[in-house]
Design a protein around this motif. Structure first.
Motif, mmCIF file in Angstrom:
data_model
loop_
_atom_site.group_PDB
_atom_site.id
_atom_site.type_symbol
_atom_site.label_atom_id
_atom_site.label_comp_id
_atom_site.label_asym_id
_atom_site.label_seq_id
_atom_site.Cartn_x
_atom_site.Cartn_y
_atom_site.Cartn_z
ATOM 1 N N ASP A 63 0.856 -1.193 0.000
ATOM 2 C CA ASP A 63 0.000 0.000 0.000
ATOM 3 C C ASP A 63 0.893 1.245 0.000
ATOM 4 O OD1 ASP A 63 -1.890 1.960 0.307
ATOM 5 O OD2 ASP A 63 -3.015 0.934 1.869
ATOM 6 N N VAL A 64 1.293 1.663 -1.191
ATOM 7 C CA VAL A 64 2.199 2.791 -1.300
ATOM 8 C C VAL A 64 1.526 4.092 -0.881
ATOM 9 C CG1 VAL A 64 1.650 3.259 -3.726
ATOM 10 C CG2 VAL A 64 3.900 3.911 -2.804
ATOM 11 N N PHE A 65 0.207 4.209 -1.118
ATOM 12 C CA PHE A 65 -0.499 5.425 -0.716
ATOM 13 C C PHE A 65 -0.483 5.598 0.797
ATOM 14 C CE2 PHE A 65 -2.591 4.652 -4.863
ATOM 15 C CZ PHE A 65 -2.300 5.874 -5.458
ATOM 16 N N TYR A 66 -0.635 4.509 1.494
ATOM 17 C CA TYR A 66 -0.636 4.572 2.956
ATOM 18 C C TYR A 66 0.709 5.061 3.479
ATOM 19 C CZ TYR A 66 -1.168 3.052 7.810
ATOM 20 O OH TYR A 66 -1.227 3.017 9.178
ATOM 21 N N MET A 67 1.792 4.577 2.884
ATOM 22 C CA MET A 67 3.121 4.967 3.342
ATOM 23 C C MET A 67 3.431 6.423 2.996
ATOM 24 S SD MET A 67 3.862 2.277 4.856
ATOM 25 C CE MET A 67 5.439 2.877 5.421
ATOM 26 N N LEU A 68 3.018 6.847 1.806
ATOM 27 C CA LEU A 68 3.287 8.225 1.407
ATOM 28 C C LEU A 68 2.457 9.229 2.192
ATOM 29 C CD1 LEU A 68 3.583 7.936 -2.482
ATOM 30 C CD2 LEU A 68 5.399 8.570 -0.881
ATOM 31 N N SER A 69 1.234 8.829 2.557
ATOM 32 C CA SER A 69 0.358 9.734 3.301
ATOM 33 C C SER A 69 0.819 9.940 4.733
ATOM 34 C CB SER A 69 -1.077 9.200 3.305
ATOM 35 O OG SER A 69 -1.152 7.985 4.048
ATOM 36 N N GLY A 70 1.619 8.999 5.252
ATOM 37 C CA GLY A 70 2.112 9.132 6.616
ATOM 38 C C GLY A 70 1.079 8.851 7.681
ATOM 39 N N MET A 71 0.045 8.073 7.356
ATOM 40 C CA MET A 71 -0.990 7.782 8.345
ATOM 41 C C MET A 71 -0.464 6.939 9.494
ATOM 42 S SD MET A 71 -3.545 9.454 7.357
ATOM 43 C CE MET A 71 -4.720 8.821 8.542
ATOM 44 N N TRP A 72 0.701 6.374 9.349
ATOM 45 C CA TRP A 72 1.314 5.596 10.424
ATOM 46 C C TRP A 72 2.084 6.484 11.381
ATOM 47 C CZ3 TRP A 72 6.735 5.798 9.645
ATOM 48 C CH2 TRP A 72 7.114 6.266 8.379
ATOM 49 N N LYS A 73 2.136 7.793 11.068
ATOM 50 C CA LYS A 73 2.811 8.766 11.915
ATOM 51 C C LYS A 73 1.778 9.582 12.695
ATOM 52 C CE LYS A 73 7.349 8.677 10.908
ATOM 53 N NZ LYS A 73 8.427 8.623 11.924
ATOM 54 N N THR A 74 2.238 10.318 13.702
ATOM 55 C CA THR A 74 1.358 11.205 14.453
ATOM 56 C C THR A 74 1.096 12.471 13.631
ATOM 57 O OG1 THR A 74 3.237 12.249 15.561
ATOM 58 C CG2 THR A 74 2.236 10.358 16.656
ATOM 59 N N PRO A 75 0.031 13.219 13.954
ATOM 60 C CA PRO A 75 -0.290 14.417 13.162
ATOM 61 C C PRO A 75 0.855 15.422 13.075
ATOM 62 C CG PRO A 75 -2.154 13.831 14.539
ATOM 63 C CD PRO A 75 -1.030 12.919 14.935
ATOM 64 N N ALA A 76 1.539 15.684 14.191
ATOM 65 C CA ALA A 76 2.629 16.656 14.166
ATOM 66 C C ALA A 76 3.773 16.179 13.276
ATOM 67 C CB ALA A 76 3.136 16.913 15.584
ATOM 68 N N GLU A 77 4.048 14.871 13.296
ATOM 69 C CA GLU A 77 5.107 14.334 12.435
ATOM 70 C C GLU A 77 4.724 14.472 10.965
ATOM 71 O OE1 GLU A 77 7.411 10.733 14.424
ATOM 72 O OE2 GLU A 77 5.248 10.502 14.677
ATOM 73 N N ARG A 78 3.439 14.295 10.665
ATOM 74 C CA ARG A 78 2.994 14.373 9.269
ATOM 75 C C ARG A 78 3.155 15.784 8.704
ATOM 76 N NH1 ARG A 78 -1.243 10.869 11.010
ATOM 77 N NH2 ARG A 78 -2.750 12.564 11.056
ATOM 78 N N CYS A 79 3.112 16.798 9.575
ATOM 79 C CA CYS A 79 3.284 18.173 9.101
ATOM 80 C C CYS A 79 4.667 18.393 8.491
ATOM 81 C CB CYS A 79 3.081 19.149 10.266
ATOM 82 S SG CYS A 79 1.369 19.358 10.756
ATOM 83 N N PHE A 80 5.650 17.633 8.941
ATOM 84 C CA PHE A 80 7.022 17.816 8.480
ATOM 85 C C PHE A 80 7.469 16.690 7.539
ATOM 86 C CE2 PHE A 80 6.589 19.976 12.532
ATOM 87 C CZ PHE A 80 7.156 21.213 12.275
ATOM 88 N N MET A 81 6.535 15.877 7.097
ATOM 89 C CA MET A 81 6.911 14.746 6.251
ATOM 90 C C MET A 81 7.151 15.178 4.822
ATOM 91 S SD MET A 81 4.730 11.397 7.447
ATOM 92 C CE MET A 81 5.617 10.423 6.247
ATOM 93 N N TRP A 82 8.012 14.436 4.183
ATOM 94 C CA TRP A 82 8.305 14.620 2.759
ATOM 95 C C TRP A 82 8.518 13.250 2.149
ATOM 96 C CZ3 TRP A 82 12.987 13.198 0.446
ATOM 97 C CH2 TRP A 82 13.114 13.547 -0.914
ATOM 98 N N LEU A 83 7.639 12.859 1.225
ATOM 99 C CA LEU A 83 7.727 11.556 0.558
ATOM 100 C C LEU A 83 7.854 10.416 1.579
ATOM 101 C CD1 LEU A 83 9.899 12.174 -2.642
ATOM 102 C CD2 LEU A 83 7.446 11.786 -2.474
ATOM 103 N N GLY A 84 6.968 10.393 2.551
ATOM 104 C CA GLY A 84 6.919 9.284 3.493
ATOM 105 C C GLY A 84 7.977 9.291 4.576
ATOM 106 N N GLY A 85 8.606 10.437 4.856
ATOM 107 C CA GLY A 85 9.631 10.461 5.899
ATOM 108 C C GLY A 85 10.158 11.864 6.118
#
Length: 334
Positions: free
Chosen positions: A171-193
């Motif tokens: 599930d590449v969409f799941y990894m790129l969206s960062g749903m496995w991260k917390t909301p604050a972490e997702r704010c700083f994500m770029w291409l899944g990390g």
């Protein structure tokens, strides 16, 4: 001679009186000087006592602030642990609910949820290793012992990149969206990390003093990471534009004729083919992150590497704690 005797006595009396007056004046002057010196000493003692009192009050306030800060961190850690435990229990029941509340997936055969479980285990082990590393640094362990601990943490980072690669195939969409991260972490994500260049900026100030050679190495690494990130970002932008054009040209139209259906299916097949490159973008971004960590480790000394790994861990822990505090106070805000 008889006449001179009284004059001599009078002169002697006058001299004696003058001496007595001089002695009395000297005594007054001495007493006044002593009083002035005493008052000056009293003022100095009062200033010293006042300064000591100020220092004690400042130290007391500092201890209170530190205690409050530690209590806040501990409270955030407990809330984060509680949230992770609740999420883990939900996963064990085979159900995952997205943040929007409109999706539910079975645990069986879902690679994204399998990754969630593995990632929770990875975080737990990572926390343990970081604790060991912090103890080794604080106890001034030898370079040999410290290197073993640092290498263990680096190897553990390699493990998360392997887990992400396997999950992206499912599930590449799941990894790129960062749903496995917390909301604050997702704010700083770029291409899944995380962005390697941004992380290096945060670390440089905490690794000083650096030698001139190390500083040049870190700056070159940051620049090359930035260039690679820009290239990948441009590639993602081009892919999104191409997908949008492909989907827009593949409309069924109002008639829904067989020709339109065939054209639509052909366009969707083209879109699916383009989506296959998403996994490649994610893999390249993770490779960049992994290589940046490894090159940073080679540039720094073992103790600098330990400090860098601790700083990285503390940064992401703070982001997770921030998310926990935000979610905990969300009900109060609404």
């Amino acid at each position: 001679m008889a006449d001179s005797s009284p004059r001599t006595d009078t002169s002697t009396d006058v001299d004696t009186d003058e001496k007595n007056q001089g002695n009395e004046q000297g005594q007054h002057v001495a007493v006044g000087a002593s009083d002035s010196s005493g008052r000056s000493k009293d003022k100095t003692d009062q200033k010293v006592l006042h300064r000591l009192a100020q220092n004690r009050e400042a130290a007391r306030k500092s201890r209170l602030r530190k205690k409050a800060y530690v209590q806040q961190l501990e409270s955030s850690r407990l809330k984060l642990t509680q949230l992770e435990q609740e999420l883990h229990r939900a996963r064990q029941q085979g159900i995952f609910i997205s943040n929007s509340g409109d999706q539910a997936h079975s645990m069986n055969g879902n690679g994204a949820l399998t990754f969630d479980v593995e990632y929770a285990r990875w975080l737990e082990e990572h926390s343990r290793q970081i604790g060991d590393l912090r103890n080794a640094v604080n106890s001034h362990a030898s370079d040999v012992d410290l290197r073993v601990t640092v290498d263990g943490v680096m190897a553990h980072y390699d493990e998360i990149f392997k887990l992400k690669g396997a999950a992206a195939k499912a599930d590449v969409f799941y990894m790129l969206s960062g749903m496995w991260k917390t909301p604050a972490e997702r704010c700083f994500m770029w291409l899944g990390g995380f962005r390697s260049s941004e992380l290096l900026k945060l670390l440089v100030s905490q690794l000083e003093p650096l030698t001139e050679q190390q500083l040049v190495g870190i700056c070159n690494l940051q620049q090359s990471s930035q260039q690679a990130e820009d290239a990948l970002s441009q590639g993602m932008d081009a892919l999104q534009q191409s997908l949008a054009e492909t989907l827009a040209s593949g409309s069924l139209g109002p008639s829904g004729s067989s020709g339109n259906v065939a054209n639509y299916m052909g366009q969707m097949a083209m879109a699916m083919g383009k989506l296959g490159t998403l996994e490649n973008f994610l893999r390249q971004a993770d490779n960049l992150r992994q290589q940046t960590l490894q090159q940073m480790h080679r540039i720094l000394t073992v103790r600098q590497s330990a400090r860098a790994l601790l700083a990285i861990s503390d940064y992401f822990f703070s982001l997770r704690a921030l998310s926990s505090l935000w979610l905990a106070t969300e009900g109060v805000r609404t």
